[in-house]
Design a protein around this motif. Structure first.
Motif, mmCIF file in Angstrom:
data_model
loop_
_atom_site.group_PDB
_atom_site.id
_atom_site.type_symbol
_atom_site.label_atom_id
_atom_site.label_comp_id
_atom_site.label_asym_id
_atom_site.label_seq_id
_atom_site.Cartn_x
_atom_site.Cartn_y
_atom_site.Cartn_z
ATOM 1 N N ARG A 53 0.898 -1.129 0.140
ATOM 2 C CA ARG A 53 -0.088 -0.093 -0.016
ATOM 3 C C ARG A 53 0.901 1.310 -0.140
ATOM 4 N N ALA A 54 1.910 1.278 0.866
ATOM 5 C CA ALA A 54 2.842 2.422 0.811
ATOM 6 C C ALA A 54 3.309 2.793 -0.767
ATOM 7 N N SER A 103 -5.806 -11.627 1.843
ATOM 8 C CA SER A 103 -6.780 -10.778 2.648
ATOM 9 C C SER A 103 -7.125 -9.577 1.894
ATOM 10 N N LEU A 104 -8.361 -8.931 2.118
ATOM 11 C CA LEU A 104 -8.816 -7.682 1.841
ATOM 12 C C LEU A 104 -8.965 -6.968 2.977
ATOM 13 N N THR A 105 -8.115 -5.925 3.114
ATOM 14 C CA THR A 105 -8.258 -5.080 4.475
ATOM 15 C C THR A 105 -8.456 -3.482 4.124
ATOM 16 N N TYR A 106 -7.535 -2.770 4.482
ATOM 17 C CA TYR A 106 -7.743 -1.238 4.350
ATOM 18 C C TYR A 106 -7.168 -0.882 2.971
ATOM 19 N N GLY A 107 -7.545 0.371 2.622
ATOM 20 C CA GLY A 107 -6.796 0.823 1.353
ATOM 21 C C GLY A 107 -6.733 0.005 0.329
ATOM 22 N N ASN A 108 -7.558 -0.735 0.042
ATOM 23 C CA ASN A 108 -7.473 -1.998 -0.911
ATOM 24 C C ASN A 108 -7.657 -1.406 -2.417
ATOM 25 N N SER A 109 -8.409 -0.428 -2.525
ATOM 26 C CA SER A 109 -8.517 0.216 -4.145
ATOM 27 C C SER A 109 -7.120 0.960 -4.462
ATOM 28 N N MET A 110 -6.301 1.217 -3.502
ATOM 29 C CA MET A 110 -5.059 1.967 -4.077
ATOM 30 C C MET A 110 -4.125 0.769 -4.863
ATOM 31 N N CYS A 146 -14.009 6.896 -0.434
ATOM 32 C CA CYS A 146 -13.461 8.024 -1.024
ATOM 33 C C CYS A 146 -12.248 7.338 -1.931
ATOM 34 N N GLU A 147 -11.591 6.208 -1.571
ATOM 35 C CA GLU A 147 -10.423 5.923 -2.365
ATOM 36 C C GLU A 147 -10.925 4.876 -3.293
ATOM 37 N N MET A 148 -12.035 4.268 -3.055
ATOM 38 C CA MET A 148 -12.640 3.479 -4.348
ATOM 39 C C MET A 148 -13.148 4.180 -5.367
#
Length: 368
Positions: free
Chosen positions: A146-147, A218-225, A290-292
């Motif tokens: 993600r970073a 896994s699908l966690t946070y910030g996935n769409s990035m 928002c990110e999606m």
């Protein structure tokens, strides 16, 4: 369900939870919680929201916010170029260096600012350029996918924007020193994007299979990035395989986050979604919508498929009541955004991440 999709955005709340240091991280209901202090993460995201607002309305008060957020980021940067993240109310950072996600998010915000800079003063933009240049030596070492994705998106904004990589001057100027000539080197940044995107693409290819088209187990946070970063990189490199992986993974994420009833339902943060399991139903976080939305808007352009615009619209409508609770997350009195959907209803706190997320989503959907 009929949803109000035109809503007058009130920017006063963001100003109310920002002091002369930066935007506060958390609130108790609608009052800043000083005990939780500030983060670079939130000030970086707030910078994106404020730039979009300023491009729309050119309000002096919003320009003041931009200066505050850039100043916070400048203060957060160590001499070696890394960014610290958590600051207490006494203006003391409580760590030597922030998380990898913090490094990536800050690069995203700075690159975004330079890509949407037509109305901003040169001296402010030069500060953004300086901060990115100082951070560059550390970017390729980021191990978090993600970073890396946040950084890819921010650096891609630079590459796609004419004159973003050079200092601005109020008069004609030609670089006269080796230091100026080596500032934000385009070839180096292109190589960074290519290398990080290749690692992300390889991780996707290694992990996908048996109907699980994703980068991790896994699908966690910030996935769409993650698919969004591959989309950005594929456009710069004209890599068709990377573009296909971006589409495949974004479509897989959409299949897990848009309900059969027709509304957006992000993966719940209390348990996430493990490979072969079921999505945690709660908590639903505003930042995910928002990110999606941003990823789908980009996909509609790069993949030339307007169906993704419908996904983006559903993400925006999530804030307004087209969601699992059938309740708006926007406080009609203040314009603030509630912190998410719990099993028992709305989280009535209204922290910075939430209003920032809604502000960005609203601006993007209404071309502000």
């Amino acid at each position: 369900m009929e949803v109000q999709t035109i809503l007058q955005f009130k920017s006063e709340y963001m100003r109310r939870i920002t002091d002369d240091t930066g935007i506060f991280q958390h609130t108790k209901f609608g009052v800043p919680d000083r005990s939780k202090g500030y983060t670079t993460d939130d000030n970086a995201r707030a910078l994106i929201a404020a730039v979009l607002l300023y491009n729309s309305k050119r309000e002096a008060a919003v320009l003041d916010l931009i200066h505050t957020y850039v100043s916070f980021i400048h203060h957060a940067q160590n001499a070696d170029g890394n960014f610290r993240n958590f600051m207490d109310y006494s203006r003391s950072f409580v760590e030597e260096s922030g998380s990898e996600d913090c490094q990536g998010r800050t690069l995203w915000a700075l690159g975004f600012t330079l890509a949407h800079s037509a109305s901003l003063p040169d001296n402010l933009l030069n500060t953004c350029r300086y901060l990115i240049n100082q951070a560059l030596p550390h970017i390729e070492a980021l191990g978090s996918p993600r970073a890396s994705a946040y950084a890819i998106i921010g650096l891609s904004c630079l590459i796609e924007t004419p004159n973003a990589l050079t200092y601005s001057f109020p008069y004609p100027h030609t670089p006269t020193t080796e230091e100026e000539a080596a500032f934000l080197p385009r070839a180096f940044i292109l190589e960074l994007i290519e290398n990080m995107a290749a690692r992300l693409h390889d991780q996707y290819n290694r992990n996908k299979g048996n109907g699980w088209n994703w980068f991790e187990d896994s699908l966690t946070y910030g996935n769409s990035m993650l698919p969004w970063a591959l989309l950005k990189a594929s456009r710069i490199s004209s890599n068709g395989n990377m573009k296909e992986a971006a589409k495949e993974s974004l479509d897989f994420l959409a299949s897990r986050t848009f309900s059969k009833e027709g509304y957006y339902k992000p993966i719940g943060s209390h348990g996430w979604l493990l490979r072969g399991g079921e999505s945690a139903p709660y908590d639903e976080q505003p930042i995910e919508a928002c990110e999606m939305l941003l990823a789908c808007k980009e996909a509609a352009i790069i993949l030339q498929d307007p169906a993704y615009l419908k996904h983006a619209a559903l993400c925006y409508e999530w804030y307004l009541g087209h969601n699992s609770l059938k309740t708006s997350l926007i406080d009609p009195q203040t314009g603030a955004c509630y912190d998410g959907i719990h099993r028992t209803g709305l989280n009535l706190n209204q922290g910075s991440e939430s209003i920032i997320s809604f502000s960005i989503a609203h601006s993007v959907m209404h071309h502000e």
